[in-house]
Design an enzyme around this catalytic site. Structure first.
Site, mmCIF file in Angstrom:
data_model
loop_
_atom_site.group_PDB
_atom_site.id
_atom_site.type_symbol
_atom_site.label_atom_id
_atom_site.label_comp_id
_atom_site.label_asym_id
_atom_site.label_seq_id
_atom_site.Cartn_x
_atom_site.Cartn_y
_atom_site.Cartn_z
ATOM 1 N N GLY A 55 89.939 7.677 -1.956
ATOM 2 C CA GLY A 55 89.532 9.025 -2.336
ATOM 3 C C GLY A 55 90.300 9.559 -3.528
ATOM 4 O O GLY A 55 91.528 9.625 -3.493
ATOM 5 N N THR A 56 89.571 9.962 -4.562
ATOM 6 C CA THR A 56 90.214 10.549 -5.736
ATOM 7 C C THR A 56 89.159 11.109 -6.670
ATOM 8 O O THR A 56 87.967 10.848 -6.510
ATOM 9 C CB THR A 56 91.070 9.494 -6.483
ATOM 10 N N SER A 57 89.599 11.875 -7.650
ATOM 11 C CA SER A 57 88.725 12.338 -8.731
ATOM 12 C C SER A 57 89.514 12.197 -10.029
ATOM 13 O O SER A 57 90.573 12.811 -10.179
ATOM 14 C CB SER A 57 88.318 13.802 -8.523
ATOM 15 N N LYS A 68 98.477 10.530 -10.455
ATOM 16 C CA LYS A 68 97.543 9.420 -10.652
ATOM 17 C C LYS A 68 97.326 9.085 -12.112
ATOM 18 O O LYS A 68 96.524 8.205 -12.429
ATOM 19 C CB LYS A 68 96.190 9.760 -9.997
#
Length: 250
Positions: free
Chosen positions: A51-53, A84
């Protein structure tokens, strides 16, 4: 150490034979080795963080990278303020998505290879060189890695550049690109909002708004927004805390 060469997995080569981490089989498939499998079976199994954006955009004179800061392990939020956006060279950064362990390992190897490149040629590496190193690492080990990488930076040859390397090891140069689980919610927003030759201020607003929308919709994205702005003059980092974002959770 010959036991772990050739047919071993990326993880096995990284742990037991790091000098040959890029020596994968030509066809990209790993052959199992009973002895090596027995040795590596002692490693602890764990959840993979997917999960990330993340996002990277070029503007007139440079690039902007942005990411959320949530690291999740299944339904548990392991870290609310992860960074990140990783520095690879003076003016080359990457956004990481997929397995946190995989992307951190790949970034370490890419930084090592680029340091050698700088010493060998006596000048800073190009952004395309960094992107090709990431692409080779991801493609040659595609069956053992879960890694999506956005490479962005500035060099004297082509100015600001953005390269997308999705899971599997393909590579595309794009004016802007998005990645991670939150990206699926903002494709329409990005297609509608993006315009060529935007200014730095317009790009900052674009990246911030897009990531806020993704974080509001995606349960695996959240925390703060981190921005890295790279141009000819250098690198600037910005952090927008959760209570200062233009959009909050729905």
């Amino acid at each position: 150490m010959e036991l772990f060469r050739g047919g071993s997995s990326f993880a096995q080569r990284e742990i037991f034979d790091p000098a040959n981490v890029m020596h994968a089989n030509p066809d990209g498939y790993s052959q199992s080795n009973p002895a090596s499998e027995e040795v590596i079976s002692c490693l602890k199994d764990g959840e993979i963080d997917l999960g990330t954006s993340i996002m990277a955009v070029t503007y007139e004179g440079g690039v902007i990278l942005g990411a959320d800061s949530r690291t999740s392990t299944g339904v548990y939020i392991a870290n609310r303020v992860t960074n990140k956006v990783t520095k690879i060279d003076e003016k080359i950064y990457v956004c990481r998505s997929g397995s946190a362990a995989d992307t951190q390992a790949i970034s370490d190897y890419a930084r090592y290879f680029l340091d050698n490149h700088r010493m060998a040629y006596g000048q800073a590496p190009k952004v395309a060189t960094a992107a090709n190193i990431f692409q080779q690492l991801c493609y040659k080990n595609k069956n053992n890695l879960t890694a999506g990488i956005l490479v962005a930076g500035w060099d004297g040859s082509k100015g600001g550049q953005v390269y997308s390397i999705p899971v599997g090891g393909a590579m595309l140069e794009r004016p802007f690109t998005i990645g991670g689980s939150g990206s699926s919610y903002i494709y329409g927003f990005c297609d509608s909002y993006y315009k060529p030759n935007m200014t730095r201020e317009q790009c900052e607003e674009f990246v911030t708004r897009a990531l806020c929308h993704a974080m509001a919709r995606d349960g695996s994205s959240g925390g703060v927004v981190r921005l890295v702005i790279i141009d000819e003059t250098g690198v600037e980092r910005k952090m927008i805390p959760g209570n200062k974002l233009p959009y909050g959770p729905l």
